[in-house]
Write a protein that holds these residues in place. Structure first.
Motif, PDB file in Angstrom:
ATOM      1  N   GLN A   6       0.825  -1.209   0.000  1.00  0.00           N
ATOM      2  CA  GLN A   6       0.000   0.000   0.000  1.00  0.00           C
ATOM      3  C   GLN A   6       0.856   1.256   0.000  1.00  0.00           C
ATOM      4  OE1 GLN A   6       0.592  -2.158   2.517  1.00  0.00           O
ATOM      5  NE2 GLN A   6      -0.714  -1.656   4.256  1.00  0.00           N
ATOM      6  N   LEU A   7       2.022   1.194   0.616  1.00  0.00           N
ATOM      7  CA  LEU A   7       2.932   2.339   0.592  1.00  0.00           C
ATOM      8  C   LEU A   7       3.596   2.474  -0.778  1.00  0.00           C
ATOM      9  CD1 LEU A   7       4.615   2.256   4.125  1.00  0.00           C
ATOM     10  CD2 LEU A   7       2.600   3.518   3.351  1.00  0.00           C
ATOM     11  N   ASP A   8       3.818   1.341  -1.441  1.00  0.00           N
ATOM     12  CA  ASP A   8       4.310   1.412  -2.819  1.00  0.00           C
ATOM     13  C   ASP A   8       3.296   2.132  -3.697  1.00  0.00           C
ATOM     14  OD1 ASP A   8       6.629   0.062  -2.228  1.00  0.00           O
ATOM     15  OD2 ASP A   8       5.821  -1.903  -2.742  1.00  0.00           O
ATOM     16  N   GLY A   9       2.008   1.802  -3.494  1.00  0.00           N
ATOM     17  CA  GLY A   9       0.962   2.477  -4.254  1.00  0.00           C
ATOM     18  C   GLY A   9       0.924   3.961  -3.978  1.00  0.00           C
ATOM     19  N   LEU A  10       1.093   4.319  -2.705  1.00  0.00           N
ATOM     20  CA  LEU A  10       1.101   5.735  -2.333  1.00  0.00           C
ATOM     21  C   LEU A  10       2.298   6.450  -2.941  1.00  0.00           C
ATOM     22  CD1 LEU A  10      -0.444   7.817  -0.637  1.00  0.00           C
ATOM     23  CD2 LEU A  10       1.007   7.212   1.299  1.00  0.00           C
ATOM     24  N   ARG A  11       3.427   5.765  -2.990  1.00  0.00           N
ATOM     25  CA  ARG A  11       4.622   6.349  -3.611  1.00  0.00           C
ATOM     26  C   ARG A  11       4.405   6.580  -5.101  1.00  0.00           C
ATOM     27  NH1 ARG A  11       9.622   2.781  -2.640  1.00  0.00           N
ATOM     28  NH2 ARG A  11       8.438   1.387  -3.993  1.00  0.00           N
ATOM     29  N   GLY A  12       3.705   5.659  -5.755  1.00  0.00           N
ATOM     30  CA  GLY A  12       3.400   5.835  -7.170  1.00  0.00           C
ATOM     31  C   GLY A  12       2.526   7.052  -7.418  1.00  0.00           C
ATOM     32  N   ILE A  13       1.533   7.254  -6.556  1.00  0.00           N
ATOM     33  CA  ILE A  13       0.669   8.428  -6.673  1.00  0.00           C
ATOM     34  C   ILE A  13       1.479   9.698  -6.447  1.00  0.00           C
ATOM     35  CG2 ILE A  13      -1.301   9.641  -5.637  1.00  0.00           C
ATOM     36  CD1 ILE A  13      -2.486   6.857  -5.027  1.00  0.00           C
ATOM     37  N   ALA A  14       2.382   9.664  -5.454  1.00  0.00           N
ATOM     38  CA  ALA A  14       3.217  10.833  -5.169  1.00  0.00           C
ATOM     39  C   ALA A  14       4.098  11.186  -6.365  1.00  0.00           C
ATOM     40  CB  ALA A  14       4.074  10.575  -3.934  1.00  0.00           C
ATOM     41  N   ALA A  15       4.652  10.174  -7.035  1.00  0.00           N
ATOM     42  CA  ALA A  15       5.474  10.431  -8.227  1.00  0.00           C
ATOM     43  C   ALA A  15       4.635  11.056  -9.326  1.00  0.00           C
ATOM     44  CB  ALA A  15       6.099   9.121  -8.717  1.00  0.00           C
ATOM     45  N   LEU A  16       3.396  10.591  -9.452  1.00  0.00           N
ATOM     46  CA  LEU A  16       2.491  11.152 -10.455  1.00  0.00           C
ATOM     47  C   LEU A  16       2.190  12.621 -10.147  1.00  0.00           C
ATOM     48  CD1 LEU A  16       1.183   9.862 -12.943  1.00  0.00           C
ATOM     49  CD2 LEU A  16      -0.870   9.462 -11.561  1.00  0.00           C
ATOM     50  N   ILE A  17       2.066  12.950  -8.857  1.00  0.00           N
ATOM     51  CA  ILE A  17       1.800  14.333  -8.455  1.00  0.00           C
ATOM     52  C   ILE A  17       2.984  15.237  -8.804  1.00  0.00           C
ATOM     53  CG2 ILE A  17       1.539  15.827  -6.422  1.00  0.00           C
ATOM     54  CD1 ILE A  17      -0.286  13.655  -5.242  1.00  0.00           C
ATOM     55  N   VAL A  18       4.205  14.714  -8.690  1.00  0.00           N
ATOM     56  CA  VAL A  18       5.376  15.498  -9.112  1.00  0.00           C
ATOM     57  C   VAL A  18       5.252  15.846 -10.594  1.00  0.00           C
ATOM     58  CG1 VAL A  18       7.882  15.498  -9.396  1.00  0.00           C
ATOM     59  CG2 VAL A  18       6.872  14.480  -7.349  1.00  0.00           C
ATOM     60  N   PHE A  19       4.833  14.874 -11.393  1.00  0.00           N
ATOM     61  CA  PHE A  19       4.617  15.124 -12.822  1.00  0.00           C
ATOM     62  C   PHE A  19       3.547  16.197 -13.025  1.00  0.00           C
ATOM     63  CE2 PHE A  19       2.132  14.386 -16.650  1.00  0.00           C
ATOM     64  CZ  PHE A  19       3.097  14.344 -17.641  1.00  0.00           C
ATOM     65  N   PHE A  20       2.413  16.067 -12.320  1.00  0.00           N
ATOM     66  CA  PHE A  20       1.341  17.058 -12.439  1.00  0.00           C
ATOM     67  C   PHE A  20       1.845  18.454 -12.071  1.00  0.00           C
ATOM     68  CE2 PHE A  20      -2.007  13.606 -11.320  1.00  0.00           C
ATOM     69  CZ  PHE A  20      -1.936  13.116 -12.619  1.00  0.00           C
ATOM     70  N   GLY A  21       2.667  18.508 -11.004  1.00  0.00           N
ATOM     71  CA  GLY A  21       3.194  19.790 -10.551  1.00  0.00           C
ATOM     72  C   GLY A  21       4.050  20.458 -11.602  1.00  0.00           C
ATOM     73  N   HIS A  22       4.926  19.687 -12.235  1.00  0.00           N
ATOM     74  CA  HIS A  22       5.780  20.257 -13.280  1.00  0.00           C
ATOM     75  C   HIS A  22       4.955  20.629 -14.512  1.00  0.00           C
ATOM     76  CE1 HIS A  22       9.607  18.266 -11.486  1.00  0.00           C
ATOM     77  NE2 HIS A  22       9.430  19.499 -11.039  1.00  0.00           N
ATOM     78  N   PHE A  23       3.994  19.793 -14.858  1.00  0.00           N
ATOM     79  CA  PHE A  23       3.154  20.108 -16.013  1.00  0.00           C
ATOM     80  C   PHE A  23       2.362  21.393 -15.790  1.00  0.00           C
ATOM     81  CE2 PHE A  23      -1.063  19.875 -17.995  1.00  0.00           C
ATOM     82  CZ  PHE A  23      -0.713  19.825 -19.334  1.00  0.00           C
ATOM     83  N   SER A  24       1.922  21.624 -14.564  1.00  0.00           N
ATOM     84  CA  SER A  24       1.094  22.798 -14.261  1.00  0.00           C
ATOM     85  C   SER A  24       1.855  24.107 -14.432  1.00  0.00           C
ATOM     86  CB  SER A  24       0.552  22.720 -12.838  1.00  0.00           C
ATOM     87  OG  SER A  24       1.578  22.933 -11.877  1.00  0.00           O
ATOM     88  N   LYS A  25       3.178  24.021 -14.517  1.00  0.00           N
ATOM     89  CA  LYS A  25       3.994  25.232 -14.586  1.00  0.00           C
ATOM     90  C   LYS A  25       4.438  25.576 -16.012  1.00  0.00           C
ATOM     91  CE  LYS A  25       5.718  24.730  -9.853  1.00  0.00           C
ATOM     92  NZ  LYS A  25       4.783  23.667  -9.484  1.00  0.00           N
ATOM     93  N   ILE A  26       3.931  24.852 -16.989  1.00  0.00           N
ATOM     94  CA  ILE A  26       4.303  25.139 -18.377  1.00  0.00           C
ATOM     95  C   ILE A  26       3.649  26.431 -18.832  1.00  0.00           C
ATOM     96  CG2 ILE A  26       4.187  24.378 -20.775  1.00  0.00           C
ATOM     97  CD1 ILE A  26       4.112  21.520 -19.784  1.00  0.00           C
ATOM     98  N   GLY A  27       4.473  27.421 -19.175  1.00  0.00           N
ATOM     99  CA  GLY A  27       3.969  28.653 -19.757  1.00  0.00           C
ATOM    100  C   GLY A  27       3.057  29.450 -18.859  1.00  0.00           C
ATOM    101  N   ILE A  28       3.115  29.208 -17.535  1.00  0.00           N
ATOM    102  CA  ILE A  28       2.238  29.918 -16.604  1.00  0.00           C
ATOM    103  C   ILE A  28       3.082  30.743 -15.649  1.00  0.00           C
ATOM    104  CG2 ILE A  28       0.464  29.656 -14.814  1.00  0.00           C
ATOM    105  CD1 ILE A  28      -0.275  26.993 -16.016  1.00  0.00           C
TER     106      ILE A  28
END
Length: 380
Positions: free
Chosen positions: A17-39
């Motif tokens: 379950q912590l592996d799953g949570l880590r996967g979600i956290a990695a995905l959030i890092v991606f979302f965070g970087h994507f949210s900063k494109i051209g903004i």
């Protein structure tokens, strides 16, 4: 009432379950970087303070990784008679971190040299202007070598791949962690908690690599069984209240960003990180304590993301940057194409690195430890 974890599951669970949570956290890092494109960064900050903030809070995800590292790495030793062998511990950390890192940096060089288009025109709100505009020569090769080694005079962790900064912290803490594990394992709860606040103060005062954040993970491993038993007996109203509070702590760097900026303290990041770590730790223990919640994070998709999360974390930004350079502003709805292409490529390539680099490296470390006595000599 939410069902607690059965006792036998708690004791022998593999913590998927912590592996799953880590996967979600990695995905959030991606979302965070994507949210900063051209903004513009001010617009990003306004967005982040809303309810969507937790979905783009990559900084909090990195702090969560640190807490999880402290927990997972100390778990085999902190409450057992298993000897902690320094040489084997360090060898495993080197083989865990460096092989995928080397591949990721090679990928960065290839993408930068052959695929990036007009990097100077790209605007990521957290990047300095001119990122990836260097030429491949002796000077840049020296910087690349520093990035591979994670050390060197004047080392710039953001030279080739910004997420590398967290690996510098990981490696420094990997050197110190066995000694903190030893301290926590052999001392009382009063002394361990006292040391936690001392480390928190030192981290705040001197910016000491988030030592207190890793230490939270070690404390969680030490008192895991007691915490799980306590949390499993909470009534639903207590559980809900604590979860909401923990999410607020986890997202405090966004929620109170305007306050931190007004204070103009150079160590505000350490203050925010301290509360993020506490929120992360509480959420982790709740997930470990409640079977229905654990089952959600053990879903196959989350576990897959957890398995590839390290490589995904390393390669997602260069792929996102490259895809943005090719597609941004070229087509209607180009951000959607950037998101889908970058995410798909990042997941696919990270899976290949996991299968062909990470897993063989892990097996190689185990083989070397079994074969050569030198890796079993120094015990603490």
């Amino acid at each position: 009432m939410v069902k607690p974890m059965p006792e036998e599951t708690v004791k022998h669970h593999s913590y998927r379950q912590l592996d799953g949570l880590r996967g979600i956290a990695a995905l959030i890092v991606f979302f965070g970087h994507f949210s900063k494109i051209g903004i513009d960064i001010t617009k990003v900050n306004v967005l982040a303070r809303g309810t969507i903030g937790i979905l783009v809070n990559g900084a909090a995800s990195v702090i969560f990784f640190f807490v999880l590292s402290g927990f997972v790495l100390s778990l085999p030793y902190v409450n057992s008679k298993t000897p902690l062998k320094l040489t084997s511990f360090y060898l495993k950390r080197v083989f865990r971190i460096y092989p995928a890192l080397i591949i990721a940096i090679i990928l960065c060089v290839i993408l930068k040299e052959f695929f990036v288009r007009d990097a100077d025109s790209l605007y990521f709100s957290f990047l300095h202007k001119g990122f990836w505009n260097w030429q491949l020569n002796s000077a840049s090769i020296k910087e690349i070598i520093k990035s591979i080694l994670l050390i060197g005079p004047g080392f710039d962790s953001g030279f080739i791949n910004p997420p590398i900064w967290s690996l510098v912290v990981e490696m420094k803490m990997s050197i110190l962690m066995p000694f903190f594990i030893l301290i926590v394992a052999r001392n009382s709860v009063v002394l361990n908690i006292s040391l936690f606040f001392i480390l928190g103060y030192l981290t705040y005062k001197y910016g000491m690599w988030q030592i207190d954040v890793f230490y939270i993970g070690i404390l969680m491993a030490k008192y895991k069984d007691q915490l799980i038993l306590k949390i499993s007996n909470w009534p639903s109203i207590t559980l809900i209240t604590v979860v909401i509070t923990s999410i607020g702590l986890y997202n405090n760097n966004f929620i109170f960003l305007h306050l931190y900026n007004r204070l103009q303290n150079p160590f505000n990041i350490e203050i925010a990180g301290f509360f993020i770590a506490i929120g992360s730790g509480i959420l982790m223990m709740i997930i470990l304590s409640r079977k229905s919640i654990a089952d959600f994070f053990e879903k196959r998709t989350f576990n897959f993301l957890g398995d590839v999360s390290y490589s995904f974390y390393l390669i997602h930004f260069p792929i996102l940057f490259t895809t943005t350079s090719i597609l941004y502003g070229k087509y209607p709805y180009s951000p959607i194409y950037i998101f889908l292409v970058s995410l798909t490529l990042s997941v696919a390539i990270s899976y290949l690195i996991f299968i062909f680099i990470e897993q063989p490296a892990k097996k190689a470390a185990v083989h070397l430890i079994k074969k050569y006595k030198i890796f079993n000599m120094i015990t603490v």
